[in-house]
Motif scaffolding. Structure first.
Motif, PDB file in Angstrom:
ATOM      1  N   LYS A   6       0.833  -1.287  -0.090  1.00  0.00           N
ATOM      2  CA  LYS A   6      -0.031  -0.057   0.055  1.00  0.00           C
ATOM      3  C   LYS A   6       0.657   1.235   0.038  1.00  0.00           C
ATOM      4  CE  LYS A   6      -4.083  -2.130   2.300  1.00  0.00           C
ATOM      5  NZ  LYS A   6      -4.960  -1.896   3.750  1.00  0.00           N
ATOM      6  N   ALA A   7       2.089   1.131   0.624  1.00  0.00           N
ATOM      7  CA  ALA A   7       2.820   2.202   0.709  1.00  0.00           C
ATOM      8  C   ALA A   7       4.179   2.075   0.358  1.00  0.00           C
ATOM      9  CB  ALA A   7       3.149   2.737   2.088  1.00  0.00           C
ATOM     10  N   ILE A   8       4.975   2.935  -0.495  1.00  0.00           N
ATOM     11  CA  ILE A   8       6.117   2.578  -1.167  1.00  0.00           C
ATOM     12  C   ILE A   8       7.153   3.806  -0.564  1.00  0.00           C
ATOM     13  CG2 ILE A   8       7.459   2.402  -3.098  1.00  0.00           C
ATOM     14  CD1 ILE A   8       5.050   1.215  -4.600  1.00  0.00           C
ATOM     15  N   ALA A   9       8.273   3.683  -0.096  1.00  0.00           N
ATOM     16  CA  ALA A   9       9.234   4.484   0.468  1.00  0.00           C
ATOM     17  C   ALA A   9      10.462   4.373  -0.418  1.00  0.00           C
ATOM     18  CB  ALA A   9       9.603   4.409   1.848  1.00  0.00           C
ATOM     19  N   PHE A  10      10.928   5.749  -0.844  1.00  0.00           N
ATOM     20  CA  PHE A  10      12.059   5.804  -1.740  1.00  0.00           C
ATOM     21  C   PHE A  10      13.203   6.476  -0.846  1.00  0.00           C
ATOM     22  CE2 PHE A  10       8.821   5.335  -4.923  1.00  0.00           C
ATOM     23  CZ  PHE A  10       9.391   4.569  -6.134  1.00  0.00           C
ATOM     24  N   LYS A 113       3.977   6.904 -12.708  1.00  0.00           N
ATOM     25  CA  LYS A 113       2.896   5.693 -12.867  1.00  0.00           C
ATOM     26  C   LYS A 113       2.413   5.046 -11.413  1.00  0.00           C
ATOM     27  CE  LYS A 113       4.097   4.131 -17.581  1.00  0.00           C
ATOM     28  NZ  LYS A 113       4.431   3.205 -18.422  1.00  0.00           N
ATOM     29  N   LEU A 114       3.547   5.124 -10.240  1.00  0.00           N
ATOM     30  CA  LEU A 114       3.031   4.584  -9.198  1.00  0.00           C
ATOM     31  C   LEU A 114       1.860   5.480  -8.315  1.00  0.00           C
ATOM     32  CD1 LEU A 114       6.502   3.596  -7.854  1.00  0.00           C
ATOM     33  CD2 LEU A 114       4.661   1.965  -8.736  1.00  0.00           C
ATOM     34  N   ASN A 115       2.119   7.058  -8.605  1.00  0.00           N
ATOM     35  CA  ASN A 115       1.457   7.865  -7.996  1.00  0.00           C
ATOM     36  C   ASN A 115      -0.083   7.671  -8.140  1.00  0.00           C
ATOM     37  OD1 ASN A 115       0.946  10.143  -6.387  1.00  0.00           O
ATOM     38  ND2 ASN A 115       0.888  11.587  -8.258  1.00  0.00           N
ATOM     39  N   GLY A 116      -0.935   7.651  -6.961  1.00  0.00           N
ATOM     40  CA  GLY A 116      -2.278   7.379  -7.184  1.00  0.00           C
ATOM     41  C   GLY A 116      -2.665   5.881  -6.691  1.00  0.00           C
ATOM     42  N   ASP A 117      -2.024   5.100  -7.298  1.00  0.00           N
ATOM     43  CA  ASP A 117      -2.167   3.587  -6.702  1.00  0.00           C
ATOM     44  C   ASP A 117      -1.483   3.105  -5.316  1.00  0.00           C
ATOM     45  OD1 ASP A 117      -3.668   2.983  -9.058  1.00  0.00           O
ATOM     46  OD2 ASP A 117      -1.607   2.476 -10.169  1.00  0.00           O
ATOM     47  N   TYR A 118      -0.590   4.006  -5.005  1.00  0.00           N
ATOM     48  CA  TYR A 118       0.109   3.670  -3.863  1.00  0.00           C
ATOM     49  C   TYR A 118       0.538   5.034  -3.205  1.00  0.00           C
ATOM     50  CZ  TYR A 118       1.452  -0.855  -6.142  1.00  0.00           C
ATOM     51  OH  TYR A 118       1.431  -1.968  -6.581  1.00  0.00           O
ATOM     52  N   GLY A 139      12.262  18.795  -8.268  1.00  0.00           N
ATOM     53  CA  GLY A 139      10.591  18.937  -8.844  1.00  0.00           C
ATOM     54  C   GLY A 139       9.934  17.512  -8.482  1.00  0.00           C
ATOM     55  N   LEU A 140      10.376  16.849  -7.624  1.00  0.00           N
ATOM     56  CA  LEU A 140       9.656  15.525  -7.534  1.00  0.00           C
ATOM     57  C   LEU A 140       8.643  15.625  -6.409  1.00  0.00           C
ATOM     58  CD1 LEU A 140      12.656  12.984  -7.852  1.00  0.00           C
ATOM     59  CD2 LEU A 140      11.081  13.413  -9.633  1.00  0.00           C
ATOM     60  N   GLU A 141       8.800  16.447  -5.362  1.00  0.00           N
ATOM     61  CA  GLU A 141       7.782  16.650  -4.364  1.00  0.00           C
ATOM     62  C   GLU A 141       6.649  16.521  -4.537  1.00  0.00           C
ATOM     63  OE1 GLU A 141       7.698  20.123  -0.436  1.00  0.00           O
ATOM     64  OE2 GLU A 141       8.085  20.701  -2.545  1.00  0.00           O
ATOM     65  N   PRO A 142       5.755  16.774  -5.598  1.00  0.00           N
ATOM     66  CA  PRO A 142       4.298  16.596  -5.861  1.00  0.00           C
ATOM     67  C   PRO A 142       4.023  15.225  -5.782  1.00  0.00           C
ATOM     68  CG  PRO A 142       4.949  18.278  -7.394  1.00  0.00           C
ATOM     69  CD  PRO A 142       6.384  17.764  -6.679  1.00  0.00           C
ATOM     70  N   TYR A 143       4.803  14.376  -5.973  1.00  0.00           N
ATOM     71  CA  TYR A 143       4.618  12.803  -6.271  1.00  0.00           C
ATOM     72  C   TYR A 143       4.639  12.070  -4.733  1.00  0.00           C
ATOM     73  CZ  TYR A 143       5.748  12.999 -11.166  1.00  0.00           C
ATOM     74  OH  TYR A 143       5.997  13.418 -12.497  1.00  0.00           O
ATOM     75  N   PHE A 144       5.131  12.806  -3.741  1.00  0.00           N
ATOM     76  CA  PHE A 144       5.038  12.150  -2.226  1.00  0.00           C
ATOM     77  C   PHE A 144       3.990  12.548  -1.550  1.00  0.00           C
ATOM     78  CE2 PHE A 144       9.428  12.159  -4.133  1.00  0.00           C
ATOM     79  CZ  PHE A 144       9.532  10.603  -3.975  1.00  0.00           C
ATOM     80  N   HIS A 145       3.400  11.303  -0.857  1.00  0.00           N
ATOM     81  CA  HIS A 145       2.380  11.747  -0.036  1.00  0.00           C
ATOM     82  C   HIS A 145       3.027  12.171   1.277  1.00  0.00           C
ATOM     83  CE1 HIS A 145      -1.001  10.676   2.761  1.00  0.00           C
ATOM     84  NE2 HIS A 145      -0.001   9.938   3.556  1.00  0.00           N
ATOM     85  N   HIS A 146       4.298  11.771   1.754  1.00  0.00           N
ATOM     86  CA  HIS A 146       4.955  12.077   3.000  1.00  0.00           C
ATOM     87  C   HIS A 146       6.500  12.011   2.828  1.00  0.00           C
ATOM     88  CE1 HIS A 146       5.616  11.843   7.490  1.00  0.00           C
ATOM     89  NE2 HIS A 146       6.300  10.956   7.386  1.00  0.00           N
ATOM     90  N   ILE A 147       6.933  12.941   3.630  1.00  0.00           N
ATOM     91  CA  ILE A 147       8.364  13.152   3.566  1.00  0.00           C
ATOM     92  C   ILE A 147       9.028  12.658   5.006  1.00  0.00           C
ATOM     93  CG2 ILE A 147      10.571  14.467   3.146  1.00  0.00           C
ATOM     94  CD1 ILE A 147       8.557  14.288   0.654  1.00  0.00           C
ATOM     95  N   GLU A 148      10.061  11.897   5.165  1.00  0.00           N
ATOM     96  CA  GLU A 148      10.740  11.565   6.228  1.00  0.00           C
ATOM     97  C   GLU A 148      12.149  11.766   6.480  1.00  0.00           C
ATOM     98  OE1 GLU A 148       9.914   9.448  10.140  1.00  0.00           O
ATOM     99  OE2 GLU A 148       8.515  10.321   8.766  1.00  0.00           O
TER     100      GLU A 148
END
Length: 232
Positions: A6-10, A113-118, A139-148
């Motif tokens: 459900k959640a993918i962290a990079f 492609k991952l954004n929205g599904d996870y 410029g990648l910030e909008p893709y992330f739900h959470h920043i850790e």
């Protein structure tokens, strides 16, 4: 099973964008500056030892690295390093902080492609200000739900992140280039891990033992994630 994710962290450095080569270049330039006091091999060896000694105090990132360079220069030169020499090291650190962001191949397309599904998370360690700056510049910030952004990556930290995301460990996937920081602690809490090696790895992050775990995958690029997750 990957179908549970459900959640993918990079990870950030050398997973989303290029980072480690800047440190290797700075180390080479530093040892060249110190050539009248110490040979290159011992310079690299002793600089690494100083970094390791300072790690519990300073943490990770360019600023701690710059402080270690200055300390090493004073030690190696027996206090003879000039003010101009110290200033050179300070300016080199500032240059590293201001480097343009070079995003790794396939990252934007994969995140899109991952954004929205996870739920996508950037989970990294290091200096808060520096990592936030790089994320915004990328410029990648909008893709992330959470920043850790944490001081270090441990089983405890990953367990806290999983709890914060309100998912079970088996529903969490970590993607990164470091087996030591991004893979082993994640597997140890029962989550999944995709390892995407980078061509240059800091000695502190090197783990020689191969990983043998059902929740582990070694990939060649971010784009391969889509195949693993069944996304066309």
């Amino acid at each position: 099973m990957l179908s549970q994710i459900k959640a993918i962290a990079f990870d950030a450095d050398d997973t989303l964008w290029v980072n480690e080569p800047f440190f290797r270049k700075a180390e080479k330039e530093f040892c060249e500056l110190m050539k009248d006091y110490i040979d290159e091999e011992r310079c690299n060896q002793f600089l690494f030892e100083i970094e390791m000694q300072n790690l519990p105090l300073y943490g990770y990132g360019i600023k701690p690295f710059t402080l270690s360079l200055i300390e090493a220069a004073i030690r190696f030169s027996g206090g003879k390093i000039s003010i101009d020499g110290i200033n050179t090291l300070i300016e080199r650190g500032k240059e590293m902080l201001d480097q343009p962001i070079e995003i790794l191949d396939g990252i934007p397309e994969t995140l899109q492609k991952l954004n929205g599904d996870y739920r996508l998370v950037m989970a990294t360690k290091g200096d808060l200000l520096d990592q936030e700056r790089k994320l915004i510049k990328s410029g990648l910030e909008p893709y992330f739900h959470h920043i850790e952004i944490v001081s270090d990556k441990t089983e405890v930290q990953y367990s806290k992140l999983v709890k914060h995301l309100d998912v079970k460990p088996e529903e969490f996937l970590m993607v990164g280039n470091s087996v030591k920081s991004d893979i082993l602690p994640v597997l140890n809490i029962g989550a999944h891990a995709f390892h995407i090696p980078f061509h240059t790895t800091w000695a502190h992050e090197v783990v020689k033992e191969p990983v043998d775990h059902p929740n582990y995958r070694r990939l060649n690029s971010a784009s391969e994630m889509l195949l693993q997750l069944g996304i066309v």
